[in-house]
Design a protein around this motif. Sequence first.
Motif, PDB file in Angstrom:
ATOM      1  N   LEU A 156     -25.028  16.407 -60.734  1.00 35.21           N
ATOM      2  CA  LEU A 156     -24.693  15.514 -61.839  1.00 35.21           C
ATOM      3  C   LEU A 156     -25.823  15.478 -62.871  1.00 35.21           C
ATOM      4  O   LEU A 156     -26.995  15.319 -62.525  1.00 35.21           O
ATOM      5  CB  LEU A 156     -24.441  14.099 -61.314  1.00 35.21           C
ATOM      6  CG  LEU A 156     -23.567  13.960 -60.059  1.00 35.21           C
ATOM      7  CD1 LEU A 156     -23.341  12.489 -59.732  1.00 35.21           C
ATOM      8  CD2 LEU A 156     -22.240  14.675 -60.239  1.00 35.21           C
ATOM      9  N   ARG A 157     -25.470  15.596 -64.168  1.00 38.27           N
ATOM     10  CA  ARG A 157     -26.427  15.507 -65.268  1.00 38.27           C
ATOM     11  C   ARG A 157     -25.815  14.661 -66.381  1.00 38.27           C
ATOM     12  O   ARG A 157     -24.639  14.818 -66.716  1.00 38.27           O
ATOM     13  CB  ARG A 157     -26.756  16.896 -65.834  1.00 38.27           C
ATOM     14  CG  ARG A 157     -27.334  17.875 -64.842  1.00 38.27           C
ATOM     15  CD  ARG A 157     -28.774  17.568 -64.478  1.00 38.27           C
ATOM     16  NE  ARG A 157     -29.341  18.631 -63.680  1.00 38.27           N
ATOM     17  CZ  ARG A 157     -29.237  18.732 -62.361  1.00 38.27           C
ATOM     18  NH1 ARG A 157     -28.550  17.815 -61.700  1.00 38.27           N
ATOM     19  NH2 ARG A 157     -29.804  19.725 -61.695  1.00 38.27           N
ATOM     20  N   ASN A 218     -28.279  22.228 -66.830  1.00 37.64           N
ATOM     21  CA  ASN A 218     -29.428  21.502 -67.361  1.00 37.64           C
ATOM     22  C   ASN A 218     -29.359  21.498 -68.878  1.00 37.64           C
ATOM     23  O   ASN A 218     -29.179  22.549 -69.494  1.00 37.64           O
ATOM     24  CB  ASN A 218     -30.738  22.136 -66.886  1.00 37.64           C
ATOM     25  CG  ASN A 218     -31.939  21.302 -67.241  1.00 37.64           C
ATOM     26  OD1 ASN A 218     -32.563  21.509 -68.280  1.00 37.64           O
ATOM     27  ND2 ASN A 218     -32.274  20.335 -66.400  1.00 37.64           N
ATOM     28  N   LEU A 219     -29.508  20.312 -69.487  1.00 39.98           N
ATOM     29  CA  LEU A 219     -29.430  20.174 -70.937  1.00 39.98           C
ATOM     30  C   LEU A 219     -30.806  20.254 -71.566  1.00 39.98           C
ATOM     31  O   LEU A 219     -31.804  19.792 -70.997  1.00 39.98           O
ATOM     32  CB  LEU A 219     -28.783  18.839 -71.323  1.00 39.98           C
ATOM     33  CG  LEU A 219     -27.285  18.728 -71.070  1.00 39.98           C
ATOM     34  CD1 LEU A 219     -27.027  17.875 -69.831  1.00 39.98           C
ATOM     35  CD2 LEU A 219     -26.580  18.138 -72.275  1.00 39.98           C
ATOM     36  N   LEU A 226     -27.210  24.144 -73.320  1.00 37.80           N
ATOM     37  CA  LEU A 226     -26.990  23.983 -71.888  1.00 37.80           C
ATOM     38  C   LEU A 226     -27.319  25.296 -71.187  1.00 37.80           C
ATOM     39  O   LEU A 226     -27.068  26.383 -71.724  1.00 37.80           O
ATOM     40  CB  LEU A 226     -25.530  23.605 -71.606  1.00 37.80           C
ATOM     41  CG  LEU A 226     -25.183  23.258 -70.147  1.00 37.80           C
ATOM     42  CD1 LEU A 226     -25.787  21.910 -69.768  1.00 37.80           C
ATOM     43  CD2 LEU A 226     -23.665  23.236 -69.942  1.00 37.80           C
ATOM     44  N   THR A 227     -27.901  25.190 -70.004  1.00 39.76           N
ATOM     45  CA  THR A 227     -28.105  26.348 -69.144  1.00 39.76           C
ATOM     46  C   THR A 227     -27.453  26.065 -67.802  1.00 39.76           C
ATOM     47  O   THR A 227     -27.305  24.902 -67.397  1.00 39.76           O
ATOM     48  CB  THR A 227     -29.598  26.676 -68.970  1.00 39.76           C
ATOM     49  OG1 THR A 227     -29.733  27.879 -68.204  1.00 39.76           O
ATOM     50  CG2 THR A 227     -30.334  25.548 -68.257  1.00 39.76           C
ATOM     51  N   GLN A 274     -33.158  27.430 -60.349  1.00 38.75           N
ATOM     52  CA  GLN A 274     -33.570  26.233 -61.070  1.00 38.75           C
ATOM     53  C   GLN A 274     -33.961  26.470 -62.537  1.00 38.75           C
ATOM     54  O   GLN A 274     -35.118  26.279 -62.916  1.00 38.75           O
ATOM     55  CB  GLN A 274     -34.729  25.544 -60.332  1.00 38.75           C
ATOM     56  CG  GLN A 274     -34.946  24.093 -60.756  1.00 38.75           C
ATOM     57  CD  GLN A 274     -36.234  23.511 -60.215  1.00 38.75           C
ATOM     58  OE1 GLN A 274     -36.779  23.990 -59.246  1.00 38.75           O
ATOM     59  NE2 GLN A 274     -36.723  22.464 -60.864  1.00 38.75           N
ATOM     60  N   PRO A 275     -33.014  26.858 -63.389  1.00 32.08           N
ATOM     61  CA  PRO A 275     -33.328  26.949 -64.821  1.00 32.08           C
ATOM     62  C   PRO A 275     -33.477  25.563 -65.426  1.00 32.08           C
ATOM     63  O   PRO A 275     -32.742  24.638 -65.087  1.00 32.08           O
ATOM     64  CB  PRO A 275     -32.109  27.680 -65.387  1.00 32.08           C
ATOM     65  CG  PRO A 275     -30.989  27.313 -64.472  1.00 32.08           C
ATOM     66  CD  PRO A 275     -31.607  27.189 -63.105  1.00 32.08           C
ATOM     67  N   LYS A 276     -34.439  25.416 -66.332  1.00 31.56           N
ATOM     68  CA  LYS A 276     -34.711  24.099 -66.907  1.00 31.56           C
ATOM     69  C   LYS A 276     -35.369  24.269 -68.269  1.00 31.56           C
ATOM     70  O   LYS A 276     -36.271  25.094 -68.433  1.00 31.56           O
ATOM     71  CB  LYS A 276     -35.625  23.304 -65.967  1.00 31.56           C
ATOM     72  CG  LYS A 276     -35.710  21.823 -66.252  1.00 31.56           C
ATOM     73  CD  LYS A 276     -36.473  21.122 -65.133  1.00 31.56           C
ATOM     74  CE  LYS A 276     -36.498  19.620 -65.342  1.00 31.56           C
ATOM     75  NZ  LYS A 276     -37.195  18.918 -64.237  1.00 31.56           N
TER      76      LYS A 276
END
Length: 704
Positions: A156-157, A218-219, A226-227, A274-276
């Motif tokens: 959830l994001r 991830n925003l 977004l990624t 884990q892209p961020k």
Amino acid sequence: MHSDTATSSKHASQSSSISPYGSWQSPITSEHLVAQSVRLAEPQIDGEWLYWIESRPEEKGRNAIVRTPLNKHANRSETDQDITTEEVLPRPLNARSKAHEYGGGSYCVYDDIVYFVQADDQRIYRLPLNGKQLAVPEPITPASPGEEGSWRFADLRIDATRDRLICILEDHSASHREHHAEPTAKLVAISLRTPQEAEGNTAFTVLHEGHDFYASPNLSQDGQQLTWLTWNHPDMPWDNTDCWVAQFDDNGHLKAPTPVAGRAANGNSESVFQPKWATSETRSNELYFVSDRNNWWNIYRYDTATHTTESITHIEAEFATPQWVFGMSTWSFLNEDTLIATYTQHGLWHLALIHLNSGEFQSIKTPYTEINSIASDAHNNAAFLAGNAQTPTALIHLFNEARSPSTTFTTTAITSAELAFSTAFLSEPEAVTFGPQGQQAHGFYYAPCNPEFSAPSKETPPLMVLCHGGPTGATSTAMNIKIQYWTSRGFAVLDVNYRGSTGYGRTYRDNLKGAWGIHDVEDVCNGAQYLVEKGLADSKRLAIKGSSAGGYTVLAALTFTDTFQVGCSLYGIGDLETLATDTHKFEARYLDSLVGPYPETKDTYIARSPIHAVEQLSCPVILFQGLDDKVVPPAQAESMVEALANKQLPVAYVPFEGEGHGFRQAHNIIRSLEAELYFYGQMFSFTPADTIEPVIIQNWPMVH
């Protein structure tokens, strides 16, 4: 701690009692596994609060969300033990996603509002927090169509710019209607407005679909990009994942999704983790992720303006773990210009700061050998889970003083358990490497350890060889009461990171491809023989134990070799063919790489399945199984029990109602450990000091 040879077991004090190995009386009881202990997971920071999940065995494994104020930790002294915690979810609410069956990524917090997946119905609920006055949770997703829980959400994001939540949806509704139909995965957005305000009053908006699996949305800091990750059958996420980026259009939809790493981007197999996005406005075009493109999972930076990628770390170490669950995190932004990361070398985890401006890699000395689940607020506060063999896993709050960015200090927010016994009873792990040249494997050796007992002269201890699950995974050096339960009673333990385990580079991980049931079996046998040759284990009292995929290695080792005299399989796999045709979507094609494509290589599946070669098995086995297991169905264990019983071999079967893949309920956790000790006592002819309810053993005593 790392060495290539094992040392002798710890000597008991001269005043200790003499008693055979296995029969030592220990203060480490099976109740210590569950009494006043919890499993900690998913730390998050929101504003002035640190949140985490506690999985509580005494509450049938309920996942409670708990929080504590950050300022109480940043400002307290080392001797101040006044820690204020507050339970967020009232009983019986249970925050647990069932997506991929393994779950994870089950909640998020934004602006003092908790959003979580409720275990029973898998709907997402919103819970506003107002001091200590907790509101009543309200669902923001409707009931699933058809069978309850057929919509499963994870990762959830919050998309604050558009007043919505972005997450992964695993949709089982079609699979419930159509036999053998696979669940579908989608990247979706869920409106946080009231139903009257939601446009079209729809349950969710699909942002992207078409891939078999989605994870890690991830925003960007400004909310405009977004990624996310995708992968497709037959790949697992540690084989190949594609990392995507896309801009939002004016309607909140994604435009021109572009792969920036992975096979879709460069044609090469690459596991991205884990892209961020960077948290600094000056770095708004920078996307960070972990990749194993150079054999080791290192950290990389991609610039969306120049479309270039560069490595941030350059060491033979792993900054990632296999993505068995959603929401995993090994790094985060401590502040705009500093990453905090954990990495593993030789099976041990370390902590470091990576300064983006200078490129400096700064190691942080800690007492911990296991570190995971890093979270931060990008304002010099971070949290992570950590432990070692002498210290129960704890949630650690790290505060990096802004006036001196190179210095840090930590405080303990919460521990998973309080020790009710002296650390003198705890055996220290020693790293060992064994096997012939070119086939070497790694593990951790634990010597028998009890200051109140010693064994009779010239007696060598029974050995328990542990096979971790996965098989793509790794053992941990954090305190493991289950291991200490055995060493404090006089067992030696070898915890094996057989070929295929993570933490030693992609080449080592890929060593198991096409060779499951061969290389892992060779490694556990070589490890046992290594300790026998060192005089650290009794060659006639060798036991092997494993769960899930580790349970398969147990059954394969017992069937296809004569190294071990007894085995313990917990929800293990006896029939590879059944696993290939009757398991959940996440692992439905896992065996394509470990064994071979099915049914094209059906003969290999049959040849490596213990159930088809039970005539070669000639030693006792005890099996434990959850009757609600969807990953390894109970029929697997029941088939092995029937075959062993028909062969007149000693066999015990302990099933648990209401348990899935892994045991969560306190009573069952205790029972499984005590039943196993009773079984070994019978097989190895020693009398446990504990009072244990006997377990029924078919064909015992054996009639010759």
